[in-house]
Design a protein around this motif. Structure first.
Motif, short mmCIF file in Angstrom:
data_model
loop_
_atom_site.label_atom_id
_atom_site.label_comp_id
_atom_site.label_asym_id
_atom_site.label_seq_id
_atom_site.Cartn_x
_atom_site.Cartn_y
_atom_site.Cartn_z
N ILE A 117 32.18 -32.13 48.79
CA ILE A 117 31.35 -32.50 47.52
C ILE A 117 30.23 -33.53 48.09
O ILE A 117 29.07 -33.35 47.95
N TYR A 118 30.87 -34.53 48.59
CA TYR A 118 30.02 -35.77 49.01
C TYR A 118 29.10 -35.13 50.37
O TYR A 118 27.78 -35.39 50.32
N LYS A 119 29.19 -34.18 51.00
CA LYS A 119 28.44 -33.85 52.23
C LYS A 119 27.60 -32.78 51.35
O LYS A 119 26.26 -32.67 51.88
N GLU A 120 27.71 -32.07 50.51
CA GLU A 120 26.90 -31.33 49.65
C GLU A 120 26.00 -31.96 49.18
O GLU A 120 24.52 -31.58 49.23
N LEU A 121 26.46 -33.10 48.51
CA LEU A 121 25.41 -33.78 48.00
C LEU A 121 24.18 -34.32 49.05
O LEU A 121 23.25 -34.35 48.98
N GLU A 122 24.88 -35.04 50.10
CA GLU A 122 24.05 -35.59 50.77
C GLU A 122 23.02 -34.46 51.82
O GLU A 122 21.81 -34.72 52.05
N SER A 123 23.63 -33.02 51.89
CA SER A 123 22.72 -32.10 52.56
C SER A 123 21.73 -31.71 51.63
O SER A 123 20.86 -30.99 52.08
N ASN A 124 21.78 -31.78 50.14
CA ASN A 124 20.80 -31.22 49.16
C ASN A 124 20.63 -31.95 48.13
O ASN A 124 21.20 -31.73 46.97
N LEU A 125 19.85 -33.19 48.35
CA LEU A 125 19.48 -33.78 47.14
C LEU A 125 18.82 -33.45 46.05
O LEU A 125 18.47 -33.89 45.00
N SER A 167 19.17 -30.30 44.92
CA SER A 167 19.80 -29.04 44.30
C SER A 167 19.71 -29.39 42.63
O SER A 167 19.82 -30.51 42.03
N PRO A 168 19.69 -28.40 41.99
CA PRO A 168 19.83 -28.52 40.49
C PRO A 168 21.17 -28.81 39.89
O PRO A 168 21.12 -29.20 38.76
N ASP A 169 22.25 -28.60 40.58
CA ASP A 169 23.27 -29.03 40.09
C ASP A 169 24.00 -30.30 40.58
O ASP A 169 25.04 -30.67 40.49
N LEU A 170 23.24 -31.40 40.85
CA LEU A 170 23.61 -32.51 41.36
C LEU A 170 24.60 -33.35 40.23
O LEU A 170 25.51 -33.86 40.68
N SER A 171 24.19 -33.32 39.08
CA SER A 171 24.91 -33.83 37.96
C SER A 171 26.63 -33.24 37.94
O SER A 171 27.40 -34.07 37.56
N SER A 172 26.45 -31.85 38.13
CA SER A 172 27.71 -31.40 37.98
C SER A 172 28.78 -31.88 39.28
O SER A 172 29.77 -32.12 39.20
N LYS A 173 28.01 -32.02 40.36
CA LYS A 173 28.82 -32.39 41.64
C LYS A 173 29.20 -33.88 41.36
O LYS A 173 30.16 -34.24 41.83
N ILE A 174 28.32 -34.71 40.74
CA ILE A 174 28.56 -36.01 40.57
C ILE A 174 30.05 -35.97 39.50
O ILE A 174 30.83 -36.69 39.76
N ASP A 175 29.93 -35.11 38.74
CA ASP A 175 30.97 -35.14 37.57
C ASP A 175 32.22 -34.71 38.47
O ASP A 175 33.40 -35.11 38.02
N GLU A 176 32.17 -33.76 39.25
CA GLU A 176 33.19 -33.13 40.19
C GLU A 176 34.08 -34.42 40.97
O GLU A 176 35.16 -34.74 40.88
N ILE A 177 32.97 -35.13 41.41
CA ILE A 177 33.60 -36.30 42.30
C ILE A 177 34.31 -37.36 41.28
O ILE A 177 35.43 -37.60 41.54
N THR A 178 33.67 -37.45 40.23
CA THR A 178 34.32 -38.52 39.29
C THR A 178 35.79 -37.84 38.69
O THR A 178 36.75 -38.57 38.57
N ASN A 179 35.84 -36.74 38.62
CA ASN A 179 37.03 -35.96 37.97
C ASN A 179 38.04 -36.04 39.01
O ASN A 179 39.31 -36.12 38.72
N ILE A 180 37.47 -35.72 40.44
CA ILE A 180 38.64 -36.21 41.46
C ILE A 180 39.18 -37.29 41.62
O ILE A 180 40.41 -37.69 41.76
#
Length: 152
Positions: free
Chosen positions: A77-85, A87-100
């Motif tokens: 997920i961190y790599k996905e964030l880094e490669s596509n800042l 992206s419209p789903d940044l908020s959900s990716k950040i939530d996923e990181i927190t959930n993990i």
């Protein structure tokens, strides 16, 4: 007693560094010899029987496996964030990181609660210290070998 402890520590370090040098980054697995030495060390340091040491090793192996999986997912997920800042789903990716992070904390809590079923609080503390000390020694040994390889 100190000589016996030093020899046993040296054996564990040797087996661990050999395993580390041949293991792939995310596929690190202890060999049977390392497990035997580790089990012996646990039995000696924690004053436990072989069956209890086996239970501990199984719990620890399962815990480490689940943490490794969660961490791997988080890294993706961190790599996905880094490669596509953008992206419209940044908020959900950040939530996923927190959930993990929360899942990892829950796994740790469950692991220590499971240890309470086989160990006293003192033995749990001793096992934590043993793990930490072995990890430090192995890391130090691996770092030394890396430096030696760079010089050669």
């Amino acid at each position: 007693m100190k000589i016996k402890y030093s020899i046993l520590t040296l054996l564990v370090l040797t087996f661990l560094t050999v395993n580390l040098s041949f293991a792939q980054k995310d596929n690190f697995k202890f060999s049977d010899e390392v497990n035997k030495v580790l089990k012996s060390k646990l039995m000696e340091k924690l004053s436990i029987d072989e069956n209890t040491a086996e239970k501990y090793l199984t719990l620890t192996k399962n815990f480490q496996s689940s943490i490794r999986t969660l961490s791997s997912n988080q890294k993706k997920i961190y790599k996905e964030l880094e490669s596509n800042l953008d992206s419209p789903d940044l908020s959900s990716k950040i939530d996923e990181i927190t959930n993990i992070d929360i899942q990892i904390a829950n796994q740790k809590k469950e692991y220590y609660n499971n240890l309470k079923s086989i160990f006293t609080p003192k033995q749990i503390a001793q096992s934590i210290i043993l793990q930490r000390d072995l990890f430090k020694k192995v890391k130090s040994e691996v770092d030394k070998r890396k430096k030696k390889k760079k010089r050669d």
